[in-house]
Design a protein around this motif. Structure first.
Motif, PDB file in Angstrom:
ATOM      1  N   TYR A   1      52.230  21.676   7.397  1.00 26.71           N
ATOM      2  CA  TYR A   1      50.794  21.969   7.329  1.00 26.71           C
ATOM      3  C   TYR A   1      50.553  23.191   6.447  1.00 26.71           C
ATOM      4  O   TYR A   1      51.144  24.258   6.659  1.00 26.71           O
ATOM      5  CB  TYR A   1      50.236  22.217   8.730  1.00 26.71           C
ATOM      6  CG  TYR A   1      48.771  22.616   8.722  1.00 26.71           C
ATOM      7  CD1 TYR A   1      47.789  21.687   8.411  1.00 26.71           C
ATOM      8  CD2 TYR A   1      48.384  23.927   9.005  1.00 26.71           C
ATOM      9  CE1 TYR A   1      46.444  22.051   8.384  1.00 26.71           C
ATOM     10  CE2 TYR A   1      47.052  24.292   8.997  1.00 26.71           C
ATOM     11  CZ  TYR A   1      46.085  23.349   8.673  1.00 26.71           C
ATOM     12  OH  TYR A   1      44.754  23.718   8.645  1.00 26.71           O
ATOM     13  N   ARG A   2      49.669  23.030   5.448  1.00 20.73           N
ATOM     14  CA  ARG A   2      49.325  24.130   4.551  1.00 20.73           C
ATOM     15  C   ARG A   2      47.809  24.314   4.524  1.00 20.73           C
ATOM     16  O   ARG A   2      47.091  23.486   3.953  1.00 20.73           O
ATOM     17  CB  ARG A   2      49.827  23.847   3.131  1.00 20.73           C
ATOM     18  CG  ARG A   2      51.339  23.674   3.017  1.00 20.73           C
ATOM     19  CD  ARG A   2      51.746  23.448   1.570  1.00 20.73           C
ATOM     20  NE  ARG A   2      53.164  23.120   1.439  1.00 20.73           N
ATOM     21  CZ  ARG A   2      53.768  22.861   0.282  1.00 20.73           C
ATOM     22  NH1 ARG A   2      53.071  22.900  -0.847  1.00 20.73           N
ATOM     23  NH2 ARG A   2      55.065  22.566   0.247  1.00 20.73           N
ATOM     24  N   PRO A   3      47.300  25.374   5.159  1.00 21.02           N
ATOM     25  CA  PRO A   3      45.857  25.637   5.124  1.00 21.02           C
ATOM     26  C   PRO A   3      45.438  26.290   3.814  1.00 21.02           C
ATOM     27  O   PRO A   3      46.277  26.619   2.960  1.00 21.02           O
ATOM     28  CB  PRO A   3      45.669  26.590   6.304  1.00 21.02           C
ATOM     29  CG  PRO A   3      46.969  27.344   6.373  1.00 21.02           C
ATOM     30  CD  PRO A   3      48.036  26.359   5.959  1.00 21.02           C
ATOM     31  N   LYS A   4      44.126  26.458   3.653  1.00 15.06           N
ATOM     32  CA  LYS A   4      43.541  27.161   2.505  1.00 15.06           C
ATOM     33  C   LYS A   4      43.974  26.540   1.177  1.00 15.06           C
ATOM     34  O   LYS A   4      44.255  27.240   0.202  1.00 15.06           O
ATOM     35  CB  LYS A   4      43.899  28.649   2.552  1.00 15.06           C
ATOM     36  CG  LYS A   4      43.415  29.351   3.821  1.00 15.06           C
ATOM     37  CD  LYS A   4      43.787  30.818   3.840  1.00 15.06           C
ATOM     38  CE  LYS A   4      43.319  31.484   5.130  1.00 15.06           C
ATOM     39  NZ  LYS A   4      43.681  32.925   5.182  1.00 15.06           N
ATOM     40  N   HIS A   5      43.999  25.229   1.130  1.00 15.65           N
ATOM     41  CA  HIS A   5      44.309  24.485  -0.093  1.00 15.65           C
ATOM     42  C   HIS A   5      43.059  23.713  -0.518  1.00 15.65           C
ATOM     43  O   HIS A   5      42.851  22.561  -0.108  1.00 15.65           O
ATOM     44  CB  HIS A   5      45.484  23.529   0.128  1.00 15.65           C
ATOM     45  CG  HIS A   5      46.821  24.147  -0.096  1.00 15.65           C
ATOM     46  ND1 HIS A   5      47.301  25.196   0.661  1.00 15.65           N
ATOM     47  CD2 HIS A   5      47.795  23.872  -1.021  1.00 15.65           C
ATOM     48  CE1 HIS A   5      48.511  25.527   0.230  1.00 15.65           C
ATOM     49  NE2 HIS A   5      48.829  24.749  -0.793  1.00 15.65           N
ATOM     50  N   GLN A   6      42.219  24.366  -1.289  1.00 17.25           N
ATOM     51  CA  GLN A   6      40.979  23.764  -1.751  1.00 17.25           C
ATOM     52  C   GLN A   6      41.245  22.898  -2.983  1.00 17.25           C
ATOM     53  O   GLN A   6      41.573  23.404  -4.058  1.00 17.25           O
ATOM     54  CB  GLN A   6      39.963  24.851  -2.090  1.00 17.25           C
ATOM     55  CG  GLN A   6      38.666  24.340  -2.699  1.00 17.25           C
ATOM     56  CD  GLN A   6      37.821  23.553  -1.712  1.00 17.25           C
ATOM     57  OE1 GLN A   6      37.488  24.044  -0.638  1.00 17.25           O
ATOM     58  NE2 GLN A   6      37.480  22.316  -2.062  1.00 17.25           N
ATOM     59  N   LEU A   7      41.114  21.581  -2.829  1.00  9.29           N
ATOM     60  CA  LEU A   7      41.362  20.646  -3.930  1.00  9.29           C
ATOM     61  C   LEU A   7      40.218  20.722  -4.943  1.00  9.29           C
ATOM     62  O   LEU A   7      39.039  20.717  -4.561  1.00  9.29           O
ATOM     63  CB  LEU A   7      41.478  19.228  -3.379  1.00  9.29           C
ATOM     64  CG  LEU A   7      41.923  18.145  -4.353  1.00  9.29           C
ATOM     65  CD1 LEU A   7      43.383  18.346  -4.756  1.00  9.29           C
ATOM     66  CD2 LEU A   7      41.740  16.761  -3.724  1.00  9.29           C
ATOM     67  N   VAL A   8      40.553  20.788  -6.235  1.00 10.83           N
ATOM     68  CA  VAL A   8      39.528  20.834  -7.267  1.00 10.83           C
ATOM     69  C   VAL A   8      39.632  19.669  -8.243  1.00 10.83           C
ATOM     70  O   VAL A   8      38.673  19.375  -8.972  1.00 10.83           O
ATOM     71  CB  VAL A   8      39.560  22.172  -8.045  1.00 10.83           C
ATOM     72  CG1 VAL A   8      39.192  23.335  -7.131  1.00 10.83           C
ATOM     73  CG2 VAL A   8      40.922  22.403  -8.702  1.00 10.83           C
ATOM     74  N   ASP A   9      40.784  18.994  -8.279  1.00 12.90           N
ATOM     75  CA  ASP A   9      40.896  17.836  -9.161  1.00 12.90           C
ATOM     76  C   ASP A   9      42.155  17.038  -8.815  1.00 12.90           C
ATOM     77  O   ASP A   9      43.041  17.521  -8.102  1.00 12.90           O
ATOM     78  CB  ASP A   9      40.939  18.246 -10.628  1.00 12.90           C
ATOM     79  CG  ASP A   9      40.400  17.156 -11.557  1.00 12.90           C
ATOM     80  OD1 ASP A   9      40.079  16.049 -11.061  1.00 12.90           O
ATOM     81  OD2 ASP A   9      40.293  17.414 -12.769  1.00 12.90           O
ATOM     82  N   VAL A  10      42.194  15.825  -9.342  1.00 16.05           N
ATOM     83  CA  VAL A  10      43.308  14.908  -9.102  1.00 16.05           C
ATOM     84  C   VAL A  10      43.664  14.208 -10.400  1.00 16.05           C
ATOM     85  O   VAL A  10      42.782  13.732 -11.119  1.00 16.05           O
ATOM     86  CB  VAL A  10      42.932  13.849  -8.034  1.00 16.05           C
ATOM     87  CG1 VAL A  10      44.103  12.911  -7.785  1.00 16.05           C
ATOM     88  CG2 VAL A  10      42.464  14.500  -6.739  1.00 16.05           C
ATOM     89  N   ASP A  11      44.946  14.151 -10.698  1.00 19.43           N
ATOM     90  CA  ASP A  11      45.450  13.308 -11.787  1.00 19.43           C
ATOM     91  C   ASP A  11      46.046  12.073 -11.123  1.00 19.43           C
ATOM     92  O   ASP A  11      47.185  12.084 -10.641  1.00 19.43           O
ATOM     93  CB  ASP A  11      46.500  14.053 -12.604  1.00 19.43           C
ATOM     94  CG  ASP A  11      47.000  13.240 -13.802  1.00 19.43           C
ATOM     95  OD1 ASP A  11      46.850  12.000 -13.781  1.00 19.43           O
ATOM     96  OD2 ASP A  11      47.534  13.841 -14.739  1.00 19.43           O
ATOM     97  N   ALA A  12      45.252  11.023 -11.070  1.00 14.16           N
ATOM     98  CA  ALA A  12      45.673   9.828 -10.346  1.00 14.16           C
ATOM     99  C   ALA A  12      46.886   9.170 -10.994  1.00 14.16           C
ATOM    100  O   ALA A  12      47.748   8.613 -10.304  1.00 14.16           O
ATOM    101  CB  ALA A  12      44.514   8.842 -10.255  1.00 14.16           C
ATOM    102  N   ALA A  13      46.977   9.216 -12.324  1.00 11.66           N
ATOM    103  CA  ALA A  13      48.073   8.540 -13.024  1.00 11.66           C
ATOM    104  C   ALA A  13      49.431   9.111 -12.634  1.00 11.66           C
ATOM    105  O   ALA A  13      50.407   8.371 -12.477  1.00 11.66           O
ATOM    106  CB  ALA A  13      47.870   8.651 -14.527  1.00 11.66           C
ATOM    107  N   SER A  14      49.495  10.430 -12.448  1.00 12.19           N
ATOM    108  CA  SER A  14      50.775  11.068 -12.112  1.00 12.19           C
ATOM    109  C   SER A  14      50.900  11.421 -10.636  1.00 12.19           C
ATOM    110  O   SER A  14      51.941  11.930 -10.208  1.00 12.19           O
ATOM    111  CB  SER A  14      50.950  12.342 -12.946  1.00 12.19           C
ATOM    112  OG  SER A  14      49.949  13.298 -12.622  1.00 12.19           O
ATOM    113  N   GLY A  15      49.831  11.171  -9.853  1.00 14.57           N
ATOM    114  CA  GLY A  15      49.863  11.529  -8.441  1.00 14.57           C
ATOM    115  C   GLY A  15      49.894  13.032  -8.219  1.00 14.57           C
ATOM    116  O   GLY A  15      50.598  13.515  -7.323  1.00 14.57           O
TER     117      GLY A  15
END
Length: 423
Positions: free
Chosen positions: A245-259
């Protein structure tokens, strides 16, 4: 709300009209249109018919062919349930209660003319409209997810249905020793404990089939948002070395092709299977109609009637609303919204008094394995001075620990609430 309390307030009329034949629609009486047949909308449609002695016409607009429960859908990922186990038909609403089901999608609402426009081209007039659209996702906050094909590869599976099965298939195809990474948005979001239950269910599957694999929980929040101590205990005792479990990880983008997941302050992270639960807002039809007045995300309502604060004669239910303090966005709570709104709509359309002191309750079960379960429960009552719902002091509470008996209760709860909503 208890049935005897509804009868005392005069909000439920003619509940005794349940004998054979009374559910057939007469074509007369006030018209209610309900958009969305989830836990809130289907419940409201059913109980308006029942509590009006089948005198109010109800048209239910729902494009899906069957009800698929979000609660328990994580068990499909774990392998202890199949999609068929969480799927129920809408037939009883039509056959037993005379609800007119229109299998179509609402595209717009004219609140002045009181018309709902459907994708198929027709329009439905209403005296009262109930909008129960669930949630939709704020993809603008994750630009990479708007690229062609991205949402087919990186799944949310946060609406029970095809993506639930597709995510299970991704887990099955993942090699032993691979990494499943799940990102959780800042609250509020649908089902606060749901992501942490999902981590347990994926770890249950890995423990039995891919024991070298790992589950990463990447949470934008500062800590586990619900049942934190109980989940952390399960992770430490049952899935040590498998769940991180890792808190304070605000996602801002995703590269779907590379996962690859990209975070505001943390390093990028790649995984074999990426599960992105995006930020949420009220469903599209509510958003487009201007009902989402709280931060352009959630719909503000009068908790006595669930009438929108932005539009007369329009009521909003379920996960789409701006919640009261400590009120979860859950299936059980949505069911309570549906009943409270149904009683209010019957009262408003028949010249009766609306219940001035509604009470809602909520229980949320989470499976930390295929059989062991924890729960949180609460009771909420209307505060006339603050004009909102407040938690009743001393009500509800948490499980002492995960156990199989709670698992029995959880499955019984599911069967009961599905019957209450759809039977």
């Amino acid at each position: 709300m208890q049935r005897r309390h509804l009868l005392q307030t005069g909000s439920a009329l003619g509940v005794m009209g349940l004998m054979a034949g009374c559910a057939s629609p007469s074509g007369q009486g006030p018209k209610v249109v309900v958009i969305g047949a989830g836990y809130a909308g289907a419940t409201a449609a059913k109980y308006i018919r029942m509590w009006s002695d089948y005198g109010i016409q109800v048209t239910l607009v729902e494009p899906n062919s069957a009800f698929v429960s979000c609660p328990l859908s994580n068990l499909v990922l774990g392998g202890s349930k199949r999609m068929a186990d969480i799927t129920s038909p809408y037939d009883n609403l039509v056959r037993r209660h005379g609800v007119k089901w229109v299998q179509d999608r609402a595209t717009s609402i004219d609140v002045d003319k009181r018309l709902v426009q459907l994708a198929g081209g027709s329009a439905l007039p209403y005296d009262r409209l109930i909008v129960s659209p669930g949630v939709d996702f704020m993809w603008d906050s994750l630009p990479g997810m708007k690229q062609a094909g991205a949402q087919d590869k990186v799944l949310h599976a946060w609406k029970g249905g095809p993506q639930t099965l597709a995510l299970r298939q991704q887990l099955e195809a993942m090699p032993d020793g691979g990494v499943f990474a799940m990102s959780i948005p800042l609250g509020p979001y649908r089902c606060p404990p749901g992501p942490y239950e999902r981590a347990c269910q994926v770890a249950t599957y890995f423990s039995q089939n891919k024991p070298k694999s790992k589950v990463l929980i990447l949470d934008a929040n500062d800590d586990v948002t619900s049942k934190g101590a109980l989940f952390k205990k399960a992770w430490a005792e049952r899935y040590a070395g498998m769940i991180e479990y890792r808190p304070k990880h605000q996602l801002v983008d995703v590269d779907a092709a590379s996962g690859t997941l990209k975070f505001e302050f943390n390093d990028d992270l790649k995984a074999n299977v990426v599960n992105v639960i995006p930020p949420m807002r009220a469903g599209d039809i509510a958003f487009k109609t201007g009902l989402a007045t709280a931060n352009q995300r959630w719909c503000e309502v009068d908790f006595l009637t669930f009438e929108s604060k932005a539009a007369k004669n329009v009521h909003v239910l379920g996960d789409a609303i701006q919640i009261a303090p400590a009120m979860p966005k859950s299936g059980h709570m949505a069911n309570q919204h549906g009943k409270t709104c149904a009683a209010a709509v019957v009262a408003l359309l028949t010249g009766q008094s609306v219940n001035p002191s509604p009470v809602y309750n909520n229980t949320c079960y989470s499976f930390v394995s295929a059989k062991d379960v924890v729960h949180v429960a609460s009771v909420h009552r209307y505060d006339a001075d603050k004009k909102t719902m407040l938690t009743v002091p001393g009500s509800g509470g948490l499980s002492a620990a995960a156990n199989e008996l709670e698992g029995v209760y959880a499955l019984a709860w599911a069967q009961n609430i599905w019957a209450d909503t759809l039977a």
